[in-house]
Write a protein that holds these residues in place. Sequence first.
Motif, PDB file in Angstrom:
ATOM      1  N   ALA A 138       0.828  -1.209   0.000  1.00  0.00           N
ATOM      2  CA  ALA A 138       0.000   0.000   0.000  1.00  0.00           C
ATOM      3  C   ALA A 138       0.863   1.260   0.000  1.00  0.00           C
ATOM      4  O   ALA A 138       0.417   2.331  -0.414  1.00  0.00           O
ATOM      5  N   GLU A 139       2.115   1.128   0.451  1.00  0.00           N
ATOM      6  CA  GLU A 139       3.005   2.291   0.535  1.00  0.00           C
ATOM      7  C   GLU A 139       3.675   2.640  -0.796  1.00  0.00           C
ATOM      8  O   GLU A 139       4.452   3.597  -0.865  1.00  0.00           O
ATOM      9  N   ARG A 140       3.410   1.875  -1.838  1.00  0.00           N
ATOM     10  CA  ARG A 140       4.027   2.153  -3.142  1.00  0.00           C
ATOM     11  C   ARG A 140       3.703   3.558  -3.621  1.00  0.00           C
ATOM     12  O   ARG A 140       2.586   4.045  -3.463  1.00  0.00           O
ATOM     13  N   ASN A 141       4.699   4.173  -4.244  1.00  0.00           N
ATOM     14  CA  ASN A 141       4.505   5.473  -4.878  1.00  0.00           C
ATOM     15  C   ASN A 141       4.565   5.243  -6.387  1.00  0.00           C
ATOM     16  O   ASN A 141       5.647   5.153  -6.972  1.00  0.00           O
ATOM     17  N   GLU A 142       3.393   5.137  -7.013  1.00  0.00           N
ATOM     18  CA  GLU A 142       3.339   4.789  -8.430  1.00  0.00           C
ATOM     19  C   GLU A 142       3.991   5.862  -9.303  1.00  0.00           C
ATOM     20  O   GLU A 142       4.606   5.547 -10.328  1.00  0.00           O
ATOM     21  N   LEU A 143       3.871   7.125  -8.907  1.00  0.00           N
ATOM     22  CA  LEU A 143       4.491   8.202  -9.688  1.00  0.00           C
ATOM     23  C   LEU A 143       6.012   8.084  -9.648  1.00  0.00           C
ATOM     24  O   LEU A 143       6.695   8.283 -10.660  1.00  0.00           O
ATOM     25  N   ARG A 144       6.530   7.744  -8.476  1.00  0.00           N
ATOM     26  CA  ARG A 144       7.981   7.599  -8.345  1.00  0.00           C
ATOM     27  C   ARG A 144       8.481   6.402  -9.155  1.00  0.00           C
ATOM     28  O   ARG A 144       9.545   6.466  -9.787  1.00  0.00           O
ATOM     29  N   ILE A 145       7.712   5.329  -9.159  1.00  0.00           N
ATOM     30  CA  ILE A 145       8.091   4.146  -9.934  1.00  0.00           C
ATOM     31  C   ILE A 145       8.060   4.457 -11.427  1.00  0.00           C
ATOM     32  O   ILE A 145       8.969   4.092 -12.182  1.00  0.00           O
ATOM     33  N   ALA A 146       7.011   5.157 -11.862  1.00  0.00           N
ATOM     34  CA  ALA A 146       6.912   5.531 -13.279  1.00  0.00           C
ATOM     35  C   ALA A 146       8.062   6.442 -13.680  1.00  0.00           C
ATOM     36  O   ALA A 146       8.626   6.319 -14.777  1.00  0.00           O
ATOM     37  N   SER A 147       8.433   7.354 -12.785  1.00  0.00           N
ATOM     38  CA  SER A 147       9.551   8.260 -13.065  1.00  0.00           C
ATOM     39  C   SER A 147      10.858   7.482 -13.188  1.00  0.00           C
ATOM     40  O   SER A 147      11.690   7.775 -14.058  1.00  0.00           O
ATOM     41  N   TRP A 148      11.051   6.475 -12.325  1.00  0.00           N
ATOM     42  CA  TRP A 148      12.267   5.655 -12.388  1.00  0.00           C
ATOM     43  C   TRP A 148      12.338   4.930 -13.733  1.00  0.00           C
ATOM     44  O   TRP A 148      13.396   4.875 -14.364  1.00  0.00           O
ATOM     45  N   LYS A 149      11.219   4.369 -14.159  1.00  0.00           N
ATOM     46  CA  LYS A 149      11.192   3.659 -15.443  1.00  0.00           C
ATOM     47  C   LYS A 149      11.508   4.599 -16.602  1.00  0.00           C
ATOM     48  O   LYS A 149      12.190   4.222 -17.558  1.00  0.00           O
ATOM     49  N   GLU A 150      11.009   5.821 -16.509  1.00  0.00           N
ATOM     50  CA  GLU A 150      11.158   6.767 -17.611  1.00  0.00           C
ATOM     51  C   GLU A 150      12.540   7.402 -17.652  1.00  0.00           C
ATOM     52  O   GLU A 150      13.081   7.659 -18.739  1.00  0.00           O
ATOM     53  N   GLN A 151      13.133   7.635 -16.482  1.00  0.00           N
ATOM     54  CA  GLN A 151      14.386   8.387 -16.435  1.00  0.00           C
ATOM     55  C   GLN A 151      15.606   7.512 -16.151  1.00  0.00           C
ATOM     56  O   GLN A 151      16.640   7.650 -16.811  1.00  0.00           O
ATOM     57  N   VAL A 152      15.506   6.613 -15.175  1.00  0.00           N
ATOM     58  CA  VAL A 152      16.676   5.839 -14.760  1.00  0.00           C
ATOM     59  C   VAL A 152      16.909   4.628 -15.666  1.00  0.00           C
ATOM     60  O   VAL A 152      18.050   4.355 -16.067  1.00  0.00           O
ATOM     61  N   ALA A 153      15.842   3.899 -15.992  1.00  0.00           N
ATOM     62  CA  ALA A 153      15.999   2.688 -16.804  1.00  0.00           C
ATOM     63  C   ALA A 153      16.703   2.955 -18.134  1.00  0.00           C
ATOM     64  O   ALA A 153      17.608   2.198 -18.523  1.00  0.00           O
ATOM     65  N   PRO A 154      16.351   4.018 -18.885  1.00  0.00           N
ATOM     66  CA  PRO A 154      17.083   4.292 -20.133  1.00  0.00           C
ATOM     67  C   PRO A 154      18.566   4.571 -19.906  1.00  0.00           C
ATOM     68  O   PRO A 154      19.406   4.195 -20.735  1.00  0.00           O
ATOM     69  N   GLU A 155      18.893   5.217 -18.792  1.00  0.00           N
ATOM     70  CA  GLU A 155      20.301   5.486 -18.490  1.00  0.00           C
ATOM     71  C   GLU A 155      21.061   4.187 -18.233  1.00  0.00           C
ATOM     72  O   GLU A 155      22.238   4.063 -18.603  1.00  0.00           O
ATOM     73  N   LEU A 156      20.395   3.230 -17.609  1.00  0.00           N
ATOM     74  CA  LEU A 156      21.036   1.936 -17.381  1.00  0.00           C
ATOM     75  C   LEU A 156      21.314   1.227 -18.700  1.00  0.00           C
ATOM     76  O   LEU A 156      22.373   0.600 -18.870  1.00  0.00           O
ATOM     77  N   GLU A 157      20.381   1.323 -19.636  1.00  0.00           N
ATOM     78  CA  GLU A 157      20.597   0.710 -20.946  1.00  0.00           C
ATOM     79  C   GLU A 157      21.769   1.374 -21.672  1.00  0.00           C
ATOM     80  O   GLU A 157      22.539   0.707 -22.368  1.00  0.00           O
ATOM     81  N   LYS A 158      21.904   2.673 -21.506  1.00  0.00           N
ATOM     82  CA  LYS A 158      23.050   3.375 -22.107  1.00  0.00           C
ATOM     83  C   LYS A 158      24.357   2.866 -21.510  1.00  0.00           C
ATOM     84  O   LYS A 158      25.358   2.700 -22.217  1.00  0.00           O
TER      85      LYS A 158
END
Length: 335
Positions: A138-158
């Motif tokens: 219940a404590e999940r922050n969906e906006l923070r998770i979506a932001s991580w997917k959008e910003q951090v995940a592409p950097e990891l692929e780079k």
Amino acid sequence: MPGWQPTHYSRAQLEERRLAALAWIERGTHRSQEIANHFGVSIHTVYTWKARLRRNGGLQATIASGATSRLTAAQHEQLRTFLREGAVHHGFPDPTWTTRRVTDLIGRHFDVWYHHDHVRKILRQLGFTPQMPDGRAAERNELRIASWKEQVAPELEKKVAEGATLVYLDEVGFSLKGVRRHTWSTRGVTPLVTLPANWEKLSTIGAITSDGRLFQQTKSGAIRSGDVIRFFQHLLRHVQGEIVVVLDNAGIHRAKATQAFVGLHERLSLVFLPPYAPELNPIELVWAYVKRNVLGNFCARSVSELKAKLVTAWQRVRYIDLPRQLMNANLCRDQ
């Protein structure tokens, strides 16, 4: 012995038998008992065929239309929309749909009341199936998770494209109490699994890499920050070049000793996942595979027996190349 014997009495074969008997009946040269003996039916069945022939002019199969649905096609579509909106949207305390809740939903909106067992059929017609829901904190922050997917995940692929190795790290515990799974048993007899009263456990710290390798270390008791540091040392010995470790926010990962060790090694860096987002770490699926497919219903009598079973588990994970499969699937999902 009858002259006509199908191997299975399917609907099509029953019709085939009736149509074959039709020629005998229309010919009028055989008595009813002779027809019954030849086609392997009772004489009463032959009488029924003859009456049906007089009434319908043939013995072809008829299609039963069944009862007319009490919900119109438009109401079925509206019900599908209601179900997709979720149970909470319609006043229920949690998001799960049960047949009794759907029965209530249909009654409230359409004033049509079904037995809840019949609602199963309606749900399947609408494309719904019974499924085990995933648990989410219940404590999940969906906006923070979506932001991580959008910003951090592409950097990891780079980073991977530039030659770095991603390492998805996590810890898991294995207890002597075992993992109970479905099994076969005589109807009405619940199978019993004998468990030791001593619930000692083993803990594993492990990681899978972006190039499909598995690393793991197992010990008795809980994983401490010192164990994390030793695992980092193990990675530094076996992984060349830059290492980017993706991990959760556990205290042992953010401990001062852990951070100090990382600061001393230029080619080692940490990227933290959003809190309560285990689905972003593919090694969680390795733990799930081991518990389900290797340890399911396995009852170890001692820690040493459990440890030996885990050795088999890691060998099996490597044999089926599970880490590489997961990393390939993870890459496709992110693209």
